[in-house]
Design a protein around this motif. Structure first.
Motif, PDB file in Angstrom:
ATOM      1  N   PRO A   6      17.158  70.680  50.105  1.00 44.74           N
ATOM      2  CA  PRO A   6      17.786  71.258  48.924  1.00 44.74           C
ATOM      3  C   PRO A   6      16.797  71.304  47.771  1.00 44.74           C
ATOM      4  N   LYS A   7      17.143  72.057  46.741  1.00 47.86           N
ATOM      5  CA  LYS A   7      16.249  72.146  45.593  1.00 47.86           C
ATOM      6  C   LYS A   7      16.116  70.783  44.914  1.00 47.86           C
ATOM      7  N   PRO A   8      14.895  70.434  44.467  1.00 47.31           N
ATOM      8  CA  PRO A   8      14.667  69.117  43.908  1.00 47.31           C
ATOM      9  C   PRO A   8      15.498  68.827  42.660  1.00 47.31           C
ATOM     10  N   THR A   9      15.824  67.533  42.517  1.00 48.33           N
ATOM     11  CA  THR A   9      16.441  67.038  41.293  1.00 48.33           C
ATOM     12  C   THR A   9      15.376  66.331  40.477  1.00 48.33           C
ATOM     13  N   THR A  10      15.770  65.717  39.387  1.00 46.32           N
ATOM     14  CA  THR A  10      14.795  65.098  38.493  1.00 46.32           C
ATOM     15  C   THR A  10      15.055  63.603  38.372  1.00 46.32           C
ATOM     16  N   LEU A  11      13.974  62.817  38.383  1.00 44.43           N
ATOM     17  CA  LEU A  11      14.066  61.386  38.131  1.00 44.43           C
ATOM     18  C   LEU A  11      13.674  61.093  36.696  1.00 44.43           C
ATOM     19  N   LYS A  12      14.331  60.105  36.089  1.00 42.43           N
ATOM     20  CA  LYS A  12      13.949  59.677  34.755  1.00 42.43           C
ATOM     21  C   LYS A  12      12.665  58.851  34.833  1.00 42.43           C
ATOM     22  N   LYS A  13      11.841  58.944  33.786  1.00 39.73           N
ATOM     23  CA  LYS A  13      10.607  58.159  33.783  1.00 39.73           C
ATOM     24  C   LYS A  13      10.892  56.666  33.831  1.00 39.73           C
ATOM     25  N   THR A  14      12.018  56.263  33.275  1.00 36.96           N
ATOM     26  CA  THR A  14      12.360  54.841  33.285  1.00 36.96           C
ATOM     27  C   THR A  14      12.680  54.352  34.682  1.00 36.96           C
ATOM     28  N   ASP A  15      12.972  55.281  35.616  1.00 38.74           N
ATOM     29  CA  ASP A  15      13.262  54.901  36.985  1.00 38.74           C
ATOM     30  C   ASP A  15      11.991  54.709  37.810  1.00 38.74           C
ATOM     31  N   LEU A  16      10.848  55.143  37.290  1.00 36.11           N
ATOM     32  CA  LEU A  16       9.623  55.145  38.065  1.00 36.11           C
ATOM     33  C   LEU A  16       8.895  53.817  37.952  1.00 36.11           C
ATOM     34  N   LEU A  17       8.375  53.379  39.079  1.00 37.73           N
ATOM     35  CA  LEU A  17       7.645  52.118  39.158  1.00 37.73           C
ATOM     36  C   LEU A  17       6.191  52.345  38.767  1.00 37.73           C
ATOM     37  N   SER A  18       5.597  51.387  38.057  1.00 34.28           N
ATOM     38  CA  SER A  18       4.177  51.496  37.714  1.00 34.28           C
ATOM     39  C   SER A  18       3.334  50.926  38.844  1.00 34.28           C
ATOM     40  N   VAL A  19       2.039  51.288  38.866  1.00 37.82           N
ATOM     41  CA  VAL A  19       1.134  50.745  39.872  1.00 37.82           C
ATOM     42  C   VAL A  19       1.013  49.230  39.708  1.00 37.82           C
ATOM     43  N   THR A  20       1.024  48.757  38.469  1.00 38.57           N
ATOM     44  CA  THR A  20       0.951  47.311  38.227  1.00 38.57           C
ATOM     45  C   THR A  20       2.162  46.606  38.825  1.00 38.57           C
ATOM     46  N   ASP A  21       3.364  47.165  38.601  1.00 40.81           N
ATOM     47  CA  ASP A  21       4.561  46.588  39.208  1.00 40.81           C
ATOM     48  C   ASP A  21       4.477  46.622  40.726  1.00 40.81           C
ATOM     49  N   ALA A  22       3.951  47.710  41.262  1.00 36.19           N
ATOM     50  CA  ALA A  22       3.825  47.819  42.710  1.00 36.19           C
ATOM     51  C   ALA A  22       2.961  46.705  43.276  1.00 36.19           C
ATOM     52  N   LYS A  23       1.869  46.387  42.583  1.00 33.05           N
ATOM     53  CA  LYS A  23       0.993  45.305  43.043  1.00 33.05           C
ATOM     54  C   LYS A  23       1.692  43.956  42.951  1.00 33.05           C
ATOM     55  N   ASN A  24       2.371  43.718  41.830  1.00 27.32           N
ATOM     56  CA  ASN A  24       2.994  42.411  41.619  1.00 27.32           C
ATOM     57  C   ASN A  24       4.239  42.205  42.469  1.00 27.32           C
ATOM     58  N   TRP A  25       4.989  43.268  42.702  1.00 28.74           N
ATOM     59  CA  TRP A  25       6.254  43.137  43.412  1.00 28.74           C
ATOM     60  C   TRP A  25       6.115  43.267  44.930  1.00 28.74           C
ATOM     61  N   PHE A  26       5.173  44.090  45.387  1.00 30.49           N
ATOM     62  CA  PHE A  26       5.125  44.387  46.821  1.00 30.49           C
ATOM     63  C   PHE A  26       3.877  43.852  47.522  1.00 30.49           C
ATOM     64  N   ALA A  61      -1.457  51.846  44.937  1.00 31.25           N
ATOM     65  CA  ALA A  61      -1.806  50.440  44.778  1.00 31.25           C
ATOM     66  C   ALA A  61      -2.290  49.843  46.099  1.00 31.25           C
ATOM     67  N   SER A  62      -1.626  50.190  47.189  1.00 23.87           N
ATOM     68  CA  SER A  62      -2.024  49.686  48.508  1.00 23.87           C
ATOM     69  C   SER A  62      -3.390  50.226  48.910  1.00 23.87           C
ATOM     70  N   ALA A  63      -3.609  51.517  48.683  1.00 17.74           N
ATOM     71  CA  ALA A  63      -4.886  52.120  49.043  1.00 17.74           C
ATOM     72  C   ALA A  63      -6.034  51.509  48.247  1.00 17.74           C
ATOM     73  N   ASP A  64      -5.802  51.263  46.967  1.00 17.28           N
ATOM     74  CA  ASP A  64      -6.831  50.657  46.120  1.00 17.28           C
ATOM     75  C   ASP A  64      -7.201  49.269  46.628  1.00 17.28           C
ATOM     76  N   LEU A  65      -6.200  48.462  46.944  1.00 18.19           N
ATOM     77  CA  LEU A  65      -6.458  47.110  47.455  1.00 18.19           C
ATOM     78  C   LEU A  65      -7.105  47.166  48.831  1.00 18.19           C
ATOM     79  N   TRP A  66      -6.685  48.123  49.656  1.00 14.14           N
ATOM     80  CA  TRP A  66      -7.256  48.255  50.992  1.00 14.14           C
ATOM     81  C   TRP A  66      -8.749  48.547  50.928  1.00 14.14           C
ATOM     82  N   LEU A  67      -9.142  49.458  50.068  1.00 15.59           N
ATOM     83  CA  LEU A  67     -10.557  49.814  49.953  1.00 15.59           C
ATOM     84  C   LEU A  67     -11.396  48.651  49.429  1.00 15.59           C
ATOM     85  N   GLN A  68     -10.786  47.800  48.636  1.00 15.92           N
ATOM     86  CA  GLN A  68     -11.498  46.637  48.105  1.00 15.92           C
ATOM     87  C   GLN A  68     -11.582  45.488  49.100  1.00 15.92           C
ATOM     88  N   SER A  69     -10.570  45.343  49.965  1.00 14.86           N
ATOM     89  CA  SER A  69     -10.421  44.111  50.740  1.00 14.86           C
ATOM     90  C   SER A  69     -10.700  44.234  52.223  1.00 14.86           C
TER      91      SER A  69
END
Length: 664
Positions: A6-26, A61-69
């Motif tokens: 179906p045609k895309p809907t829109t997400l609010k910016k407040t719903d989006l996770l930051s890369v920093t949160d992705a690293k800390n949470w996942f 975030a995963s790709a960045d850590l993968w390339l480093q580690s």
């Protein structure tokens, strides 16, 4: 073509996770940095499954850590679903959002944006950093798509060799989706762990029922918890009822309980099928020997001066157009490094509507592709001239701007330039199984052993019909002749490949390639003037203006090339494990009596023997995807296509069909 979202809907910016949160949470809760630093095996693979891709923050975030580690030869496979049809709009907009600079500073984010797959339901694969990172985007319904990656319930319960996810990233909104968790369980093993976001300190019972058991939790913000845990196999996990017909288990190789101990693979055939397979396996750390009867790669069907990267797609939702669409997307990414290096040209492909029926089909396809104009679009009038560079009489055409042409033999040689690949000249006429050594012996015409291989891939096109193990395959050997047309002052203006009843490629070294004939039953490869005339006639009947470009050509003095294609009855490639024909006939004989028989048997397959052939006249388009599919099977990795599409290309499909139709 995969069914449209179906045609895309829109997400609010407040719903989006930051890369920093992705690293800390996942990433940190699962100690991924240390785990990746400790990877030691050559060709090590780590697989992450993500139930909600959102705007790629967890992937970046995963790709960045993968390339480093991780070690340089290790690979990351990131599988992510997009449950909402927000992909096309939100993904692009968020990667370019200046208020989210953490998503735009990396090279990977720019490459991801540049190579966004179309907003089309299905599995889309992208490769980064020379294959070190593979992203599989599952666009559509996550439970269905995750289920389509598995081998179904029989493999899950019986313990045969199957790939699995190492770590899951689970989104809060998925917590009560029991169908999704059952699908994730089918892709998990006892070593699988997970991180999940939740609105509660404890998780939903649907997660634990499927076997995902939390062992720790911590609060990250108001009404937001991160749960960490592991998977414990649950034999009560069920998959969708479509598996109720047990005859579907013919594709499961129950005897394959472990990967071959030898990291060496032998491939028979150095055409585009063999060379793409060799490249895919070499990138996984395998040592590969390619055996061919010619000194150089691409000596037969893959030896034309120019060939078109072009699929035949339609608006229909059948396996053939869906596979063709996936192959087109995969090939357009795969060949980009060659095009950038000046090998061939990514000049686009223009498919003419040279009949009224074709025009109707093209207009229907254009409506189906309304959100995918970057990949294919209907053009008319002046746009036709702008795309082609020449005047055409045809009223409309479908334009594929990301496709083009390549010199197949040069592509084959390029693919073999890998330190893990070597080439050997030998003409193999017979294969023998040596059970004592658990290997295949490759014999020449004199009965001498030219090589032995624990794992063997047969990729020598119609040559596979000479082997007793693969002579059941209903392949056809079809002659095709292409014509080399001297470029004229008018034809030099041609900017793009044009396809109709035949094809015409922009001039290379002052010659256009034009073709190709379809001479079934003809074994003589001598160039025939009548075939040159037929190729030119096909240009004229595709578009009268095309024919006019070469109206004064004397066909008696034209050059060209003739070779054989390897085609199949259903126009689909053949890729996968080679079945034990006699044992399969015995185990599935009840299908002759009743095509709907409830059969509990799994398939029987010859040990470590695979086949990759039947690419027909679209080898350049099919081969990158089918080679990746085969490499994933050999290496026990999660596949690049849904189960339905994999079965449509499986070598054993002909046995099952013939049993049901009482032809065996």
């Amino acid at each position: 073509r995969p069914s449209k979202l179906p045609k895309p809907t829109t997400l609010k910016k407040t719903d989006l996770l930051s890369v920093t949160d992705a690293k800390n949470w996942f990433l940190r809760p699962n100690n991924l940095k240390k785990r990746w630093e400790n990877l030691t095996a050559v060709g090590s693979l780590f697989t992450i499954g993500d139930t909600d891709f959102e705007v790629a923050e967890k992937f970046l975030a995963s790709a960045d850590l993968w390339l480093q580690s991780s070690p340089p030869l290790a690979r990351l496979h990131y599988i992510a679903a997009q449950p909402l049809p927000t992909y096309a709009h939100v993904h692009r907009a968020s990667l370019l959002d200046r208020e989210r600079p953490e998503l735009v500073y990396t090279e990977l984010a720019k490459e991801l944006l540049k190579n966004c797959p179309p907003c089309s339901a299905g599995i889309h694969n992208l490769f980064f950093y020379g294959g070190r990172i593979r992203l599989s985007l599952l666009l559509g319904n996550p439970p269905d798509l995750f289920s389509s990656l598995s081998l179904e319930e029989k493999a899950h319960l019986d313990g045969c060799l199957k790939p699995s996810v190492d770590t899951w990233f689970i989104n809060n909104s998925d917590a009560s989706n029991h169908t999704l968790f059952n699908a994730l369980a089918m892709l998990s093993d006892t070593t699988t762990d997970f991180t999940a976001t939740s609105a509660f300190k404890t998780t939903d019972s649907q997660m634990t029922k499927a076997g995902f058991i939390p062992t720790a939790s911590h609060q990250v913000k108001d009404s937001q918890w991160v749960l960490r845990g592991c998977y414990i196999k649950n034999t009560d996990v069920k998959i969708p009822q479509k598996s109720a017909n047990r005859s579907l288990f013919w594709h499961i190789n129950e005897q394959r309980t472990k990967s071959p101990s030898d990291r060496h693979i032998t491939i028979l055939g150095a055409g585009i099928a063999g060379c793409t397979t060799a490249s895919a396996l070499a990138q996984r750390g395998y040592s590969v020997t390619v055996i061919d009867r010619h000194e150089q790669a691409g000596g037969e069907g893959s030896g034309n001066q120019q060939a078109v990267v072009y699929p035949k797609i339609s608006h229909r939702n059948d396996p053939l157009p869906r596979i063709n669409f996936s192959a087109m997307l995969h090939a357009s990414h795969f060949y980009q490094p060659l095009w950038r290096a000046g090998i061939g040209s990514q000049c686009g492909v223009l498919v003419l509507a040279h009949t009224q029926n074709i025009e109707c089909d093209q207009r229907a396809l254009d409506q189906h592709l309304e959100q995918q104009t970057d990949w294919a679009r209907l053009i008319e009038g002046e746009d036709l001239y702008q795309a082609s560079g020449i005047k055409l009489a045809t009223g409309c055409a479908i334009f594929f701007p990301k496709l083009g042409w390549l010199p197949p033999a040069e592509v084959c040689a390029h693919l073999l330039q890998h330190p893990n690949i070597q080439m050997q000249k030998a003409e193999i006429t017979q294969l023998q199984r040596c059970e004592k050594r658990r290997a295949w012996r490759l014999l020449d015409a004199g009965g001498n052993s030219a090589a032995t291989a624990e794992t063997l891939v047969i990729a020598n096109a119609y040559g596979c019909s000479q082997f007793s193990q693969t002579n059941f395959l209903p392949i056809q050997k079809v002659r095709g002749q292409i014509t080399h047309l001297p470029a004229t002052s008018s034809s030099q203006a041609l900017r793009t490949v044009i396809c109709g009843r035949g094809y015409l490629i922009p001039a290379h070294k002052d010659l256009h390639s034009c073709g190709a004939t379809y001479n079934k039953g003809l074994e003589d490869l001598t160039l025939r003037e009548r075939d040159h005339q037929q190729n030119i006639t096909h240009l004229a009947t595709s578009d009268i203006q095309l024919g006019a470009l070469f109206a004064d050509v004397d066909t008696a003095y034209l050059g060209g090339r003739a070779q054989f294609r390897c085609t199949t009855q259903d126009y689909l490639p053949i890729v996968g494990a080679v079945p034990d024909v006699e044992q399969m006939r015995i185990d599935f004989d009840d299908l002759r009596r009743d095509a709907r028989s409830q059969i509990t048997a799994t398939g029987r397959y010859l040990p470590n023997l695979f086949v990759h052939c039947g690419l027909g006249s679209r080898g350049l388009c099919y081969a990158p995807l089918t080679a990746e599919l085969l490499a994933c099977e050999i290496a026990n990795e999660l596949p690049p296509l849904e189960l339905e599409l994999r079965l449509a290309m499986h070598p054993a499909r002909f046995l099952i069909r013939n049993l049901k139709k009482r032809r065996l």
